[in-house]
Structures are given as C-alpha cells and as structure tokens.
Design a protein around this motif. Structure first.
Motif, PDB file in Angstrom:
ATOM      1  N   ARG A 195       0.949  -1.273   0.059  1.00 32.94           N
ATOM      2  CA  ARG A 195      -0.052  -0.034  -0.131  1.00 32.94           C
ATOM      3  C   ARG A 195       0.793   1.094  -0.152  1.00 32.94           C
ATOM      4  O   ARG A 195       1.959   1.232   0.942  1.00 32.94           O
ATOM      5  N   PRO A 196       0.698   2.146  -1.013  1.00 38.56           N
ATOM      6  CA  PRO A 196       1.608   3.422  -1.253  1.00 38.56           C
ATOM      7  C   PRO A 196       1.406   4.223   0.171  1.00 38.56           C
ATOM      8  O   PRO A 196       0.351   4.239   0.515  1.00 38.56           O
ATOM      9  N   SER A 197       2.476   4.720   0.529  1.00 40.11           N
ATOM     10  CA  SER A 197       2.714   5.708   1.888  1.00 40.11           C
ATOM     11  C   SER A 197       2.641   7.064   1.441  1.00 40.11           C
ATOM     12  O   SER A 197       3.181   7.272   0.258  1.00 40.11           O
ATOM     13  N   ILE A 198       2.196   7.881   1.998  1.00 37.13           N
ATOM     14  CA  ILE A 198       2.328   9.442   1.775  1.00 37.13           C
ATOM     15  C   ILE A 198       3.735   9.847   2.309  1.00 37.13           C
ATOM     16  O   ILE A 198       4.237  10.928   2.087  1.00 37.13           O
ATOM     17  N   TYR A 199       4.593   9.012   3.017  1.00 37.90           N
ATOM     18  CA  TYR A 199       5.860   9.387   3.424  1.00 37.90           C
ATOM     19  C   TYR A 199       6.787   8.875   2.286  1.00 37.90           C
ATOM     20  O   TYR A 199       6.871   8.065   1.524  1.00 37.90           O
ATOM     21  N   ILE A 200       8.262   9.339   2.730  1.00 44.26           N
ATOM     22  CA  ILE A 200       9.099   8.856   1.811  1.00 44.26           C
ATOM     23  C   ILE A 200       9.497   7.431   2.285  1.00 44.26           C
ATOM     24  O   ILE A 200       9.156   6.885   3.411  1.00 44.26           O
ATOM     25  N   GLU A 201      10.042   6.775   1.244  1.00 38.70           N
ATOM     26  CA  GLU A 201      10.023   5.132   1.667  1.00 38.70           C
ATOM     27  C   GLU A 201      10.779   5.120   2.786  1.00 38.70           C
ATOM     28  O   GLU A 201      11.788   5.509   3.231  1.00 38.70           O
ATOM     29  N   HIS A 235      -3.284   7.364   0.140  1.00 40.35           N
ATOM     30  CA  HIS A 235      -1.954   6.889  -0.338  1.00 40.35           C
ATOM     31  C   HIS A 235      -1.394   8.114  -1.135  1.00 40.35           C
ATOM     32  O   HIS A 235      -0.786   7.750  -2.134  1.00 40.35           O
ATOM     33  N   GLY A 236      -1.891   9.169  -1.176  1.00 39.11           N
ATOM     34  CA  GLY A 236      -1.159  10.308  -1.885  1.00 39.11           C
ATOM     35  C   GLY A 236      -2.054  10.566  -2.888  1.00 39.11           C
ATOM     36  O   GLY A 236      -1.553  11.573  -3.733  1.00 39.11           O
ATOM     37  N   ARG A 237      -2.951   9.935  -3.280  1.00 41.93           N
ATOM     38  CA  ARG A 237      -3.818   9.988  -4.532  1.00 41.93           C
ATOM     39  C   ARG A 237      -4.534  11.233  -4.750  1.00 41.93           C
ATOM     40  O   ARG A 237      -5.218  11.488  -5.687  1.00 41.93           O
ATOM     41  N   VAL A 238      -4.737  11.936  -3.539  1.00 37.86           N
ATOM     42  CA  VAL A 238      -5.495  13.259  -3.651  1.00 37.86           C
ATOM     43  C   VAL A 238      -4.685  14.224  -4.470  1.00 37.86           C
ATOM     44  O   VAL A 238      -5.170  15.319  -4.842  1.00 37.86           O
ATOM     45  N   LEU A 239      -3.302  14.131  -4.680  1.00 36.24           N
ATOM     46  CA  LEU A 239      -2.591  14.993  -5.412  1.00 36.24           C
ATOM     47  C   LEU A 239      -3.123  14.648  -6.899  1.00 36.24           C
ATOM     48  O   LEU A 239      -3.084  15.739  -7.562  1.00 36.24           O
ATOM     49  N   GLN A 240      -3.244  13.578  -7.207  1.00 33.67           N
ATOM     50  CA  GLN A 240      -3.453  13.313  -8.836  1.00 33.67           C
ATOM     51  C   GLN A 240      -4.569  12.342  -8.604  1.00 33.67           C
ATOM     52  O   GLN A 240      -4.106  11.137  -9.118  1.00 33.67           O
ATOM     53  N   MET A 265      -0.825  11.772   9.518  1.00 31.45           N
ATOM     54  CA  MET A 265      -0.135  10.730   9.754  1.00 31.45           C
ATOM     55  C   MET A 265      -0.910   9.523   9.153  1.00 31.45           C
ATOM     56  O   MET A 265      -2.041   9.653   8.705  1.00 31.45           O
ATOM     57  N   GLY A 266      -0.208   8.333   9.196  1.00 35.53           N
ATOM     58  CA  GLY A 266      -0.862   7.192   8.368  1.00 35.53           C
ATOM     59  C   GLY A 266      -1.249   7.443   6.956  1.00 35.53           C
ATOM     60  O   GLY A 266      -0.432   7.870   6.344  1.00 35.53           O
TER      61      GLY A 266
END
Length: 215
Positions: A4-10, A171-176, A206-207
C-alpha cells in the motif's frame, strides 16, 4: 501482499510505527503483523495513537465506528476512553470477531463496553434513531461510501458531535486522483463536501490522513 503506497518517503512510515509510536500493549504489534500477513487494512499505529488521544481528551459517552476491520482502531479507542460505549459496524463477521480475541489477550474484555454489529454500514445508517445522539463517529470503511456517509450524518448529528475520517489522503492520490477510480473520486468528493459545509476542520497527516471536525 500487495504493497500500500505511503504518503511518506520510503521507509519513514514503518520507522514511525515501529520505533516512535508508544504502544500501550504489545498485542497491537501482534495485530499489525497478522493484518500484514492476511492483507487486511488497518489504521497505522500513529493513527491509532492519535485516535486514542482524541477520545481521551473528548471522553465521548458514545462512539460509533463504521468499519471494524480486526478491531485494531476499536481497541486504541477503548484504551483512550474506557468509559465510552462503542458500537462498531462491519459486514465481515469472521474478520471483525477477532476483536473479542484480541481484547481478551489485552485483558480488556471486562473493562470495555463494545457492541459489534455485522452488516452494511449504509444500511445501518438508514435508521437514524441508532446514531443521531452519538457523540463521536469514526469512519474507516469502503471509501466509495464516504460522501454518502457525510451527507447522511452531517445534517442530523447533534451539535458538538465529532466525526473522524481515515484515509483522507488516500495513499497520496488526492494529489493526482484518477477519474476512472471510484474510490479516488469518492475521497475527493468528501473533501469538497467538508470544505463547503464545515466551518473548521483539522487534518492530521499521519498514516493515510486523519480528518477531524465537529458539528
């Protein structure tokens, strides 16, 4: 397991959850391992800790959780406010009943007031008598239901009631957001509803993103 992609750096989110979050009971780590092995989505440890802190400050008499999962977030809320009466709803009976076994391992079964309901979240919300006087709502179920849940709850909940949504950064997809993915569009629709109707809200990044607001 599909990652599951994270919103944080790896590597940062696992480090936060394993090394920086205080866990009041070692069973939480056991639940995290099981969820990862079985590919069962649960909130991050950091999210659970913030959720627990919120209810410890607010001390709601009643909590309605929409989406039980394994009971991971439920038990974080129990430890935050043992005096709260919690109802948790999920359609997956076999998965959700793990809540009782983990509560027993934590020795919490006699200290908590938790009722599990097996069924559709949206069908449960059709009976507003069941929830219109609830003090605190935690929403972590199927993302495509998020806007409908907001439109159902917001006009009818009592003044002072709080709502918390998980996965609002998706998972950061709000950006795109991908317009072909209903879940992406549903999360964006929720944001549009909240920003247009709620005067004040707080995003805890977070999360996968925790959104808090009060009626």
């Amino acid at each position: 397991m599909k990652p599951r992609p994270s919103i944080y750096i790896e590597g940062l989110e696992p480090f936060i959850d394993s090394e920086l979050v205080y866990k009041p009971n070692s069973v939480f780590s056991e639940m995290e391992t099981y969820a990862k092995e079985k590919n069962i989505p649960i909130v991050s440890a950091a999210t659970g800790a913030v959720l627990s802190q919120l209810v410890s400050f607010l001390k709601p008499k009643t909590i309605l959780e929409l989406g039980t999962g394994l009971g991971y977030s439920t038990l974080w809320m129990v430890l935050g406010s043992k005096s709260s009466k919690i109802t948790t709803v999920d359609r997956h009976e076999e998965q959700a009943k793990a809540l009782e076994s983990y509560a027993k391992k934590m020795k919490l079964e006699s200290q908590m007031d938790v009722t599990r309901v097996t069924g559709s979240v949206l069908e449960y919300l059709e009976e507003d008598r069941l929830w219109k006087d609830i003090d605190f709502f935690f929403v972590d179920c199927d993302k495509i239901t998020y806007p409908t849940i907001f439109r159902t709850l917001w006009p009818k909940i009592k003044p002072g009631a709080c709502i918390v949504y998980d996965n609002v950064l998706w998972h950061g997809r709000v950006l795109q957001p991908d317009p072909k993915k209903p879940s992406d569009m549903a999360v964006m629709e929720l944001w549009n509803e909240v920003k247009s109707q709620v005067s004040e809200y707080t995003l805890f990044p977070m999360g996968d993103g925790l959104l808090f607001f009060r009626k």
